[in-house]
Design an enzyme around this catalytic site. Structure first.
Site, PDB file in Angstrom:
ATOM      1  N   LYS A 199       0.809  -1.221   0.000  1.00  0.00           N
ATOM      2  CA  LYS A 199       0.000   0.000   0.000  1.00  0.00           C
ATOM      3  C   LYS A 199       0.842   1.270   0.000  1.00  0.00           C
ATOM      4  O   LYS A 199       0.509   2.247  -0.678  1.00  0.00           O
ATOM      5  CB  LYS A 199      -0.952  -0.026   1.190  1.00  0.00           C
ATOM      6  CG  LYS A 199      -2.019  -1.111   1.060  1.00  0.00           C
ATOM      7  CD  LYS A 199      -2.998  -1.101   2.217  1.00  0.00           C
ATOM      8  CE  LYS A 199      -4.062  -2.178   2.020  1.00  0.00           C
ATOM      9  NZ  LYS A 199      -5.044  -2.212   3.130  1.00  0.00           N
ATOM     10  N   ILE A 200       1.944   1.261   0.752  1.00  0.00           N
ATOM     11  CA  ILE A 200       2.786   2.462   0.785  1.00  0.00           C
ATOM     12  C   ILE A 200       3.538   2.627  -0.526  1.00  0.00           C
ATOM     13  O   ILE A 200       3.610   3.729  -1.087  1.00  0.00           O
ATOM     14  CB  ILE A 200       3.761   2.411   1.976  1.00  0.00           C
ATOM     15  CG1 ILE A 200       2.983   2.434   3.291  1.00  0.00           C
ATOM     16  CG2 ILE A 200       4.739   3.589   1.916  1.00  0.00           C
ATOM     17  CD1 ILE A 200       3.840   2.249   4.527  1.00  0.00           C
ATOM     18  N   ASP A 237      14.379   7.772   7.288  1.00  0.00           N
ATOM     19  CA  ASP A 237      13.495   8.026   8.421  1.00  0.00           C
ATOM     20  C   ASP A 237      13.624   6.909   9.448  1.00  0.00           C
ATOM     21  O   ASP A 237      12.998   6.957  10.501  1.00  0.00           O
ATOM     22  CB  ASP A 237      12.042   8.124   7.943  1.00  0.00           C
ATOM     23  CG  ASP A 237      11.085   8.529   9.055  1.00  0.00           C
ATOM     24  OD1 ASP A 237      11.314   9.585   9.670  1.00  0.00           O
ATOM     25  OD2 ASP A 237      10.121   7.778   9.322  1.00  0.00           O
ATOM     26  N   GLU A 240      18.232   2.173  15.761  1.00  0.00           N
ATOM     27  CA  GLU A 240      17.500   3.353  16.236  1.00  0.00           C
ATOM     28  C   GLU A 240      16.895   3.190  17.625  1.00  0.00           C
ATOM     29  O   GLU A 240      16.499   4.177  18.247  1.00  0.00           O
ATOM     30  CB  GLU A 240      16.383   3.718  15.255  1.00  0.00           C
ATOM     31  CG  GLU A 240      15.227   2.741  15.227  1.00  0.00           C
ATOM     32  CD  GLU A 240      14.123   3.155  14.258  1.00  0.00           C
ATOM     33  OE1 GLU A 240      12.971   3.253  14.712  1.00  0.00           O
ATOM     34  OE2 GLU A 240      14.416   3.390  13.071  1.00  0.00           O
ATOM     35  N   HIS A 256      12.039   8.659  12.488  1.00  0.00           N
ATOM     36  CA  HIS A 256      10.902   7.736  12.383  1.00  0.00           C
ATOM     37  C   HIS A 256       9.575   8.493  12.528  1.00  0.00           C
ATOM     38  O   HIS A 256       8.692   8.100  13.289  1.00  0.00           O
ATOM     39  CB  HIS A 256      10.998   6.639  13.454  1.00  0.00           C
ATOM     40  CG  HIS A 256      10.379   5.346  13.020  1.00  0.00           C
ATOM     41  ND1 HIS A 256      11.000   4.125  13.163  1.00  0.00           N
ATOM     42  CD2 HIS A 256       9.186   5.076  12.436  1.00  0.00           C
ATOM     43  CE1 HIS A 256      10.218   3.167  12.699  1.00  0.00           C
ATOM     44  NE2 HIS A 256       9.111   3.728  12.243  1.00  0.00           N
ATOM     45  N   GLN A 257       9.449   9.565  11.762  1.00  0.00           N
ATOM     46  CA  GLN A 257       8.257  10.412  11.846  1.00  0.00           C
ATOM     47  C   GLN A 257       7.368  10.324  10.617  1.00  0.00           C
ATOM     48  O   GLN A 257       6.364  11.048  10.526  1.00  0.00           O
ATOM     49  CB  GLN A 257       8.668  11.870  12.056  1.00  0.00           C
ATOM     50  CG  GLN A 257       9.285  12.535  10.829  1.00  0.00           C
ATOM     51  CD  GLN A 257       9.580  14.001  11.019  1.00  0.00           C
ATOM     52  OE1 GLN A 257      10.554  14.346  11.659  1.00  0.00           O
ATOM     53  NE2 GLN A 257       8.744  14.859  10.457  1.00  0.00           N
ATOM     54  N   ALA A 258       7.697   9.447   9.672  1.00  0.00           N
ATOM     55  CA  ALA A 258       6.942   9.411   8.418  1.00  0.00           C
ATOM     56  C   ALA A 258       5.454   9.162   8.641  1.00  0.00           C
ATOM     57  O   ALA A 258       4.616   9.626   7.876  1.00  0.00           O
ATOM     58  CB  ALA A 258       7.520   8.354   7.477  1.00  0.00           C
ATOM     59  N   PHE A 259       5.123   8.435   9.695  1.00  0.00           N
ATOM     60  CA  PHE A 259       3.722   8.100   9.975  1.00  0.00           C
ATOM     61  C   PHE A 259       2.959   9.224  10.662  1.00  0.00           C
ATOM     62  O   PHE A 259       1.728   9.176  10.767  1.00  0.00           O
ATOM     63  CB  PHE A 259       3.670   6.863  10.888  1.00  0.00           C
ATOM     64  CG  PHE A 259       4.020   7.173  12.323  1.00  0.00           C
ATOM     65  CD1 PHE A 259       3.022   7.359  13.262  1.00  0.00           C
ATOM     66  CD2 PHE A 259       5.343   7.307  12.725  1.00  0.00           C
ATOM     67  CE1 PHE A 259       3.335   7.667  14.583  1.00  0.00           C
ATOM     68  CE2 PHE A 259       5.670   7.605  14.038  1.00  0.00           C
ATOM     69  CZ  PHE A 259       4.659   7.785  14.974  1.00  0.00           C
ATOM     70  N   THR A 295      12.052   4.767   4.142  1.00  0.00           N
ATOM     71  CA  THR A 295      11.072   5.103   5.176  1.00  0.00           C
ATOM     72  C   THR A 295      10.389   3.835   5.683  1.00  0.00           C
ATOM     73  O   THR A 295       9.283   3.898   6.223  1.00  0.00           O
ATOM     74  CB  THR A 295      10.011   6.090   4.639  1.00  0.00           C
ATOM     75  OG1 THR A 295       9.424   5.547   3.444  1.00  0.00           O
ATOM     76  CG2 THR A 295      10.607   7.447   4.334  1.00  0.00           C
ATOM     77  N   SER A 296      11.063   2.697   5.519  1.00  0.00           N
ATOM     78  CA  SER A 296      10.459   1.415   5.896  1.00  0.00           C
ATOM     79  C   SER A 296      11.029   0.879   7.200  1.00  0.00           C
ATOM     80  O   SER A 296      10.488   1.102   8.262  1.00  0.00           O
ATOM     81  CB  SER A 296      10.642   0.398   4.769  1.00  0.00           C
ATOM     82  OG  SER A 296       9.944   0.806   3.617  1.00  0.00           O
ATOM     83  N   ARG A 297      12.146   0.162   7.105  1.00  0.00           N
ATOM     84  CA  ARG A 297      12.799  -0.423   8.266  1.00  0.00           C
ATOM     85  C   ARG A 297      14.301  -0.223   8.139  1.00  0.00           C
ATOM     86  O   ARG A 297      14.875  -0.412   7.065  1.00  0.00           O
ATOM     87  CB  ARG A 297      12.466  -1.911   8.394  1.00  0.00           C
ATOM     88  CG  ARG A 297      11.036  -2.183   8.810  1.00  0.00           C
ATOM     89  CD  ARG A 297      10.785  -1.775  10.259  1.00  0.00           C
ATOM     90  NE  ARG A 297       9.415  -2.004  10.694  1.00  0.00           N
ATOM     91  CZ  ARG A 297       8.456  -1.102  10.659  1.00  0.00           C
ATOM     92  NH1 ARG A 297       8.713   0.106  10.178  1.00  0.00           N
ATOM     93  NH2 ARG A 297       7.249  -1.382  11.101  1.00  0.00           N
TER      94      ARG A 297
END
Length: 331
Positions: free
Chosen positions: A154-155, A258, A263, A295-298, A232-234
């Site tokens: 989906k992303i 991200d 982390e 880790h702010q993409a969400f 922006t995944s893992r």
């Protein structure tokens, strides 16, 4: 029913409490991570709610089971931090939030791309010091360039929709093909071809043993000189030391991240008054062509609302004996 919610920030609490108005669960919030030391605080709780960097190892799950915990509710899509086999053996059900807002992550991905391409982060710092020189700020037209999208869930699809509007040529790779890719004008290719032809490569796949250090020194060697990479995944998808070497050799021209493979002890906390002990991260963050976000993409209003809604709905369905489509089982 009492729920222990770990790794909570003010924004988590705000939206969870808002959604909880229709469930009236007894919520206990903790601003620290779940680990072997903090697991005891879940005593008298039937449910533990955790986030991406909490510890869901066998040892922790065994302690949770001994306390009577029956459900581990992830308020994220990824579940690589939970030992699913151990959970099943211990009779603990695990649920997640599979798609809280693909567009939120996709839009952040594009933001990283555009900032790196047009050197906006560097221009911002310059103009604050009244430096209006354009030297070193040359970018490239996204139109007509080739982007390689690794992961077409989906992303990944949401990213493609945006990049199609830019007029980019889209290459894709995923072991599980999505028919929407061709509808968007994209083309599935093998990884080696994607590496060789892409000016920009963006990662949108889960953290699995097969994907560990997917981008390593061998992969970087197959890419165009000056390639832009966005993750922006893992964090574990990229071998960070290999990425630093590729940056030094100018194989990577720009890197947006991200997420970071180590982390856990850095992100989601204010470390501004501390000396970062992670030398690899410090080297990475010192590069002018590297853009890091924590880790702010969400992090959008819509995503936080959906995360809270689906998380509490998952718990309600399990406790009510209803079918929950978001249960995670070991493969």
């Amino acid at each position: 029913m009492k729920i222990a919610i770990y790794s909570t920030k003010s924004y988590d609490r705000k939206y969870i409490e808002l959604i909880n108005a229709k469930y009236n669960f007894d919520l206990e919030f903790f601003d620290f991570m779940l680990n072997e030391s903090t697991v005891r605080l879940a005593e008298h709780c039937e449910v533990v709610c955790i986030f991406v960097n909490d510890n869901g190892s066998r040892k922790v799950l065994e302690k949770l089971a001994a306390l009577g915990v029956k459900i581990v509710a992830l308020r994220c899509a990824g579940f690589n931090n939970v030992d699913l086999k151990a959970a099943q053996e211990l009779g603990i059900q695990v649920v997640r939030v599979p798609a809280y807002s693909p567009e939120a992550v996709a839009e952040h991905t594009i933001g990283l791309m555009m900032t790196l391409n047009r050197r906006i982060h560097r221009a911002y710092q310059r103009t604050r010091e009244a430096n209006f020189s354009l030297e070193g700020l040359i970018g490239f037209n996204m139109y007509g360039r080739t982007v390689g999208v690794i992961g077409t869930g989906k992303i990944g699809i949401a990213v493609m929709r945006i990049l199609k509007g830019f007029g980019m040529n889209i290459l894709a790779y995923d072991p599980f093909k999505n028919p929407v890719v061709e509808e968007l004008g994209g083309q599935y290719v093998e990884l080696d071809e994607l590496y060789a032809k892409s000016h920009v490569i963006t990662l949108h796949c889960p953290a699995t043993p097969e994907n560990y250090h997917l981008l390593n020194c061998e992969a970087f060697a197959k890419m165009k000189d000056g390639v832009m990479i966005v993750n922006t995944s893992r964090g574990s998808l990229i071998d960070t030391q290999a990425a630093i070497d590729a940056l030094k050799q100018r194989k990577i021209g720009a890197l947006g991240m991200d997420v970071y493979e180590n982390e856990r002890d850095l992100f989601f906390e204010d470390k501004s008054n501390e000396v970062i002990q992670d030398d690899i991260f410090r080297r990475l963050s010192s590069c002018h062509n590297v853009l890091l976000t924590g880790h702010q993409a969400f992090l959008t209003e819509e995503a936080l609302t959906n995360i809270a809604d689906v998380t509490l709905s998952n718990i309600y369905k399990l406790k009510s004996g209803k079918v929950c489509e978001n249960i995670v089982l070991p493969s």
